[in-house]
Design an enzyme around this catalytic site. Structure first.
Site, short mmCIF file in Angstrom:
data_model
loop_
_atom_site.label_atom_id
_atom_site.label_comp_id
_atom_site.label_asym_id
_atom_site.label_seq_id
_atom_site.Cartn_x
_atom_site.Cartn_y
_atom_site.Cartn_z
N ARG A 70 -96.39 -51.92 55.08
CA ARG A 70 -96.72 -50.53 55.39
C ARG A 70 -97.82 -50.48 56.44
O ARG A 70 -98.62 -51.40 56.58
CB ARG A 70 -97.19 -49.81 54.12
CG ARG A 70 -96.06 -49.41 53.17
CD ARG A 70 -96.58 -48.67 51.97
NE ARG A 70 -97.41 -49.50 51.13
CZ ARG A 70 -98.73 -49.53 51.16
NH1 ARG A 70 -99.41 -48.71 51.95
NH2 ARG A 70 -99.40 -50.34 50.37
N TYR A 198 -89.23 -51.35 57.80
CA TYR A 198 -89.71 -52.04 56.60
C TYR A 198 -89.98 -51.13 55.42
O TYR A 198 -90.68 -50.11 55.55
CB TYR A 198 -91.00 -52.82 56.92
CG TYR A 198 -91.35 -53.74 55.79
CD1 TYR A 198 -90.77 -55.00 55.70
CD2 TYR A 198 -92.20 -53.33 54.77
CE1 TYR A 198 -91.03 -55.83 54.63
CE2 TYR A 198 -92.48 -54.17 53.69
CZ TYR A 198 -91.89 -55.41 53.63
OH TYR A 198 -92.14 -56.22 52.56
N LYS A 207 -92.23 -44.21 48.94
CA LYS A 207 -93.62 -43.76 49.06
C LYS A 207 -93.72 -42.40 49.73
O LYS A 207 -94.53 -41.56 49.35
CB LYS A 207 -94.46 -44.81 49.80
CG LYS A 207 -94.51 -46.18 49.08
CD LYS A 207 -95.13 -46.05 47.74
CE LYS A 207 -94.93 -47.18 46.76
NZ LYS A 207 -95.45 -48.46 46.97
N HIS A 227 -98.63 -43.68 41.49
CA HIS A 227 -98.27 -45.06 41.84
C HIS A 227 -98.45 -45.92 40.58
O HIS A 227 -99.40 -46.70 40.48
CB HIS A 227 -99.20 -45.54 42.97
CG HIS A 227 -98.78 -46.83 43.61
ND1 HIS A 227 -99.68 -47.65 44.27
CD2 HIS A 227 -97.58 -47.44 43.72
CE1 HIS A 227 -99.04 -48.70 44.76
NE2 HIS A 227 -97.78 -48.61 44.44
N SER A 249 -101.14 -51.72 45.49
CA SER A 249 -100.02 -52.53 45.95
C SER A 249 -100.31 -54.02 45.78
O SER A 249 -101.41 -54.49 46.10
CB SER A 249 -99.75 -52.22 47.42
OG SER A 249 -99.51 -50.84 47.58
N CYS A 251 -100.77 -55.72 43.10
CA CYS A 251 -101.81 -56.01 42.10
C CYS A 251 -101.26 -56.08 40.68
O CYS A 251 -102.01 -55.97 39.71
CB CYS A 251 -102.93 -54.99 42.19
SG CYS A 251 -103.91 -55.18 43.70
N ASP A 278 -93.13 -49.02 39.75
CA ASP A 278 -93.91 -48.64 40.94
C ASP A 278 -94.32 -47.16 40.95
O ASP A 278 -95.40 -46.84 41.43
CB ASP A 278 -93.11 -48.96 42.21
CG ASP A 278 -93.96 -48.98 43.47
OD1 ASP A 278 -95.04 -49.62 43.45
OD2 ASP A 278 -93.58 -48.36 44.47
N ARG A 375 -90.18 -59.56 49.98
CA ARG A 375 -89.79 -58.73 48.83
C ARG A 375 -88.34 -58.97 48.44
O ARG A 375 -87.54 -59.46 49.22
CB ARG A 375 -89.94 -57.25 49.20
CG ARG A 375 -91.36 -56.85 49.59
CD ARG A 375 -91.95 -55.86 48.66
NE ARG A 375 -93.38 -55.68 48.86
CZ ARG A 375 -94.16 -55.03 48.00
NH1 ARG A 375 -93.66 -54.51 46.90
NH2 ARG A 375 -95.45 -54.92 48.22
#
Ligand code: GTP
Ligand code: SPV
Ligand code: MN
Length: 591
Positions: A70, A198, A207, A227, A249, A251, A278, A375
């Site tokens: 991002r 991406y 998002k 989130h 993110s 974590c 998420d 990912r």
């Protein structure tokens, strides 16, 4: 025809006039459509087939090396007034933003196909769910949206019923970081994203819609778009409690959402049920509790660090029907990333041979074989712990909300907020070390309130006030906690084993919820004492446990003064209740 479908058709034509695609394809979400798109991407090199024996229907996508995460510095929230976007967002006036990005979109789809993707965020029949339509020239985006959302004919039918939808326009453009913007127009329910292919920049349901636009809508409509992972913990008595947890993110949300209990817990009958990894949309129910749904249908998870030891559920769901982005590959064409104990990568995430250090064009390069933000994309149905209640239209009721981040020092393993207002301060003052999920420096501690710093579609001060507003007389709100799996010892190693063993901390949290565990009160909140946590079989030393559960008063005085300055940075809009709460902790630390 309904007015929403009229509006959709008109918008598709308008965008086609601007972007000039050769063809327009309306996605129905069918298997045959998906197969045709895969064939197309294999022929263009957008996808590379992985080993069909060991990884059937699995594909690798290599994104442009300058387009791997991002881009927060290129992400804008374009409200009419800059104060409504707040100091937490980049802002441009809507008219100016449209003009700037439309200039990039002009003619950008010449020679290409524009795909129309109707999608639903959340179970198709849930009153909490919301729909959108993404227009994109990227077949990779279509393939990912098909896994990540309920996409196609059913979503289109719901759009017709709902009468409205979020508009998302996307083009990969030239993949030039200097011609890249991710722009949000919350009042117009519109997203425009140019120049990146991406993840969070391009899969607009995720998002952009489910967090930035949804958080803005949620504020006026009385709910929350967060989130957060959602996980169900079933105890040996067969009772399941649901917990939502916000970590920034990379974590640990995916890992916590599908953890496998430690041996002793498994034997005793504990089970873990994944609802989401998420994003969480939660809304007060008639019973006063907060009810939560996962608006997504799949996982776009961090590959590095995923192994049979850390996250066996994830590893098991990745051996068929998955898309891998920016991972390395082995000689026998299996996906590979750092943290996997077996396999030898021969090609790195950019397609460069790894051993070929004599090749003047290619090597030597010593970086990771897989990109740190590589990912996997996979349907949630492939996860063995995926809960049947993930489809419940009313969602699941929350017993606890957990905030957490990466803090190598100061912040204890777990503490409990005294009440809702204190809990909102705990969330609002969260900080975490930055990760590879966004471009920029990694490992820098920054404030990341509720793990929403990159995702809140409006002024954080108003967002904190919105959180506080849920504390109504009839509300039966979840208890709020803070955790930190990432404390390090003097040797630089993590003090807490993490992963499956995090259930030990969740057990204490749920015992606090039902009133069956003790806690000792400190100025920062309520902590377990060493004896209150089940550490049987962990082999963790008494000194380490003490370090994990200590409250360093001097360190916290410094932290609280930084938190005070952070709250002040939002000026007069910061709710007084949060400032009072901060002051009372300062007083207690000084007392
Ligand atoms: P986003 O998808 O970016 O929002 O991230 P996420 O919060 O879902 O993060 P994820 O669970 O994918 O974890 C990111 C990284 O942290 C991975 O490399 C994990 O292996 C690592 N990680 C997750 N949980 C733990 C933990 O309990 N302890 C330690 N030490 N590392 C963890
Ligand atoms: C995150 O960065 O928090 C993610 C990945 O979950 S992305 O979809 O790229 O935002
Ligand atoms: Mn995320």
């Amino acid at each position: 025809m309904s007015s929403s479908l009229d509006a959709l058709n008109q918008w598709v034509l308008e965008v086609a006039r601007l972007t000039q695609p050769d063809r327009i394809h309306w996605c129905d979400g069918s298997d045959s459509e998906s197969r045709a798109l895969t064939e197309l991407m294999l022929s263009t090199g957008d996808l590379i087939a992985l080993n069909p024996e060991t990884y059937p229907d699995c594909y690798l996508h290599r994104s442009s090396p300058s387009d791997v995460a991002r881009v927060e510095h290129l992400t804008f929230v374009c409200t009419p007034e800059p104060e409504d976007a707040g100091p937490n967002n980049h802002w441009t006036a809507p008219a100016e933003a449209h003009a700037k990005i439309d200039a990039l979109f002009a003619g950008c789809m010449r020679g290409r196909t524009m795909y129309v993707i109707p999608y639903c965020m959340g179970p198709i029949d849930s009153p909490i769910s919301r729909c959108g339509v993404e227009l994109t020239d990227s077949p990779y985006v279509v393939a990912n949206m098909r896994i990540m959302t309920r996409m196609g004919a059913a979503a289109l039918a719901r759009i017709e019923r709902d009468g409205s939808f979020v508009k998302g326009l996307h083009s990969t453009g030239e993949l030039d970081p200097d011609r890249r913007f991710i722009m949000h127009f919350p009042e117009e329910l519109t997203i425009k994203s140019y120049g990146s292919g991406y993840g969070g920049n391009a899969l607009l349901g995720k998002k952009c819609h489910a967090l930035r636009i949804a958080s803005y809508q949620a504020r006026t409509e009385g709910w929350l778009a967060e989130h957060m992972l959602i996980v169900g913990i079933e105890n040996p008595q067969g009772e399941t409690h649901y917990v939502a947890a916000a970590f920034p993110s990379a974590c640990g949300k995916t890992n916590l959402a599908m953890l496998i209990p430690p041996e002793g817990y498994l034997k005793a009958g504990w089970k873990v049920w994944t609802i989401g990894d998420d994003i969480c949309w939660m809304t007060p129910g008639a019973d006063g509790r907060l009810w939560a749904i996962n608006p997504e249908a799949g996982f776009f998870g961090v590959a590095p660090g995923t192994s049979a030891k850390t996250n066996p559920n994830a590893l098991a769901m990745l051996d068929h029907d998955a898309i891998f982005t920016n991972v390395a590959v082995t000689a026998d064409n299996r996906p590979w990333w750092e943290g996997l104990p077996d396999g030898v990568p021969v090609t790195d995430w950019q397609g460069r041979p790894i051993a070929d250090s004599d090749d003047p064009n290619n090597g030597p390069h010593n970086g990771p074989a897989a990109h740190p933000n590589s990912r996997f994309t996979v349907s949630a149905n492939q996860c063995a712990s995926f809960s049947p209640h993930a489809e419940d239209p009313q969602g699941v009721p929350l017993s606890a909300i957990v905030f957490g981040g990466r803090r190598e020092s100061l912040v204890p393993l777990v503490f409990e907020a005294r009440d809702w207002t204190h809990g909102v301060l705990v969330g609002a003052s969260m900080a975490s070390e930055t990760t590879a999920a966004a471009t920029g420096a990694v490992g820098v501690v920054r404030r990341d309130p509720m793990a929403m710093k990159p995702f809140c579609g409006y002024n954080f001060a108003d967002y904190f006030a919105h959180w506080l507003s849920f504390d109504k007389p009839a509300a039966k709100l979840p208890k709020i906690f803070h955790v930190n799996w990432f404390r390090k010892g003097e040797n630089g190693k993590f003090l807490w084993p993490g992963f499956g063993d995090n259930l030990r901390v969740l057990e204490w949290i749920l015992k606090r919820v039902d009133g069956s565990a003790d806690a000792h009160e400190t100025p920062i909140g309520n902590l377990p004492q060493a004896g209150d946590l089940n550490v049987e079989g962990l082999g963790i030393g008494a000194d380490e446990l003490d370090a994990l559960l200590a409250v360093d008063r001097a360190g916290w005085k410094h932290e609280l003064s930084e938190i005070g300055a952070y709250l002040d940075s939002y000026g007069a809009r910061t709710p007084d209740a949060l400032k009072r709460e901060q002051q009372s902790i300062v007083d207690a630390l000084n007392g």
